[in-house]
Design an enzyme around this catalytic site. Structure first.
Site, PDB file in Angstrom:
ATOM      1  N   LEU A  61      29.408  24.999  40.130  1.00  0.00           N
ATOM      2  CA  LEU A  61      29.766  24.033  39.284  1.00  0.00           C
ATOM      3  C   LEU A  61      31.004  24.426  38.191  1.00  0.00           C
ATOM      4  O   LEU A  61      31.550  24.018  37.261  1.00  0.00           O
ATOM      5  CB  LEU A  61      28.706  23.350  38.323  1.00  0.00           C
ATOM      6  CG  LEU A  61      27.617  22.784  39.083  1.00  0.00           C
ATOM      7  CD1 LEU A  61      26.446  22.187  38.301  1.00  0.00           C
ATOM      8  CD2 LEU A  61      28.120  21.750  40.126  1.00  0.00           C
ATOM      9  N   MET A  99      33.720  32.163  31.649  1.00  0.00           N
ATOM     10  CA  MET A  99      33.142  32.538  32.686  1.00  0.00           C
ATOM     11  C   MET A  99      34.028  33.461  33.741  1.00  0.00           C
ATOM     12  O   MET A  99      33.328  34.197  34.369  1.00  0.00           O
ATOM     13  CB  MET A  99      32.502  31.213  33.646  1.00  0.00           C
ATOM     14  CG  MET A  99      31.438  30.733  33.184  1.00  0.00           C
ATOM     15  SD  MET A  99      30.013  31.461  32.529  1.00  0.00           S
ATOM     16  CE  MET A  99      29.588  32.272  33.820  1.00  0.00           C
ATOM     17  N   GLU A 100      35.172  33.322  33.507  1.00  0.00           N
ATOM     18  CA  GLU A 100      36.116  34.307  34.511  1.00  0.00           C
ATOM     19  C   GLU A 100      36.245  35.553  33.641  1.00  0.00           C
ATOM     20  O   GLU A 100      35.995  36.458  34.310  1.00  0.00           O
ATOM     21  CB  GLU A 100      37.533  33.611  34.456  1.00  0.00           C
ATOM     22  CG  GLU A 100      37.541  32.455  35.472  1.00  0.00           C
ATOM     23  CD  GLU A 100      36.818  31.107  35.046  1.00  0.00           C
ATOM     24  OE1 GLU A 100      36.733  30.260  35.765  1.00  0.00           O
ATOM     25  OE2 GLU A 100      36.337  31.177  33.921  1.00  0.00           O
ATOM     26  N   ASP A 114      28.692  51.123  41.911  1.00  0.00           N
ATOM     27  CA  ASP A 114      28.824  51.208  43.379  1.00  0.00           C
ATOM     28  C   ASP A 114      29.380  52.656  43.684  1.00  0.00           C
ATOM     29  O   ASP A 114      28.979  53.289  44.740  1.00  0.00           O
ATOM     30  CB  ASP A 114      29.372  50.219  44.031  1.00  0.00           C
ATOM     31  CG  ASP A 114      29.535  50.306  45.599  1.00  0.00           C
ATOM     32  OD1 ASP A 114      28.591  50.652  46.178  1.00  0.00           O
ATOM     33  OD2 ASP A 114      30.538  50.380  46.157  1.00  0.00           O
TER      34      ASP A 114
END
Length: 149
Positions: A61, A99-100, A114
């Site tokens: 969304l 959100m970005e 990682d």
């Protein structure tokens, strides 16, 4: 998705951060650029930028946005064996870029994890949080909900 058709196009920006807490050994390798997988900070910077651009594909969304700037910075904190990841996203549009910015900071932190996990699988990520946003109906916002016009 929320309909933003009738919202005004305004300049909008957001800053977010995350942190990666690690062992002294992992921090030394990272800060000296001697990580076996390569330059973790350079790779994390690119991963964060890519993540900001792909946020609408990752978060249901979210509107796809035409970002005009994405910046990723790192602050090495040797005494705490911590890397602070800060992101900044900007555009002219009808919806915010929180959100970005959050996605960019989180993915950059995950990329550091990682690339360093072989040395320290017990690393911790967090907190990840919004530092400030500008534009839209709320104007200038910082944590605590205070508005700064």
């Amino acid at each position: 998705m929320v309909d933003v058709t009738d919202k005004a196009v305004t300049e909008r920006s957001a800053r977010a951060e995350s942190a990666v807490h690690m062992s002294a050994e992992a921090f030394a390798l990272l800060s000296e650029g001697n990580n076996k997988k390569g330059d973790a900070l350079a790779v994390a910077r690119i991963a964060g930028i890519q993540a900001a651009k792909k946020t609408a594909d990752l978060i249901p969304l979210c509107h796809p946005l035409a970002l005009t700037k994405v910046e990723i910075e790192f602050e090495l904190q040797p005494e705490a064996h911590c890397v602070r990841v800060r992101s900044y996203c900007r555009l002219a549009g009808r919806t915010g870029v929180e959100m970005e910015s959050l996605t960019a900071a989180a993915v950059a932190a995950l990329t550091i994890y990682d690339m360093c996990k072989a040395v320290d699988p017990a690393m911790e990520i967090g907190p990840t949080r919004l530092l400030e946003k500008n534009g839209g109906k709320r104007g200038h916002w910082r944590p605590g909900g205070e508005r700064h016009d």
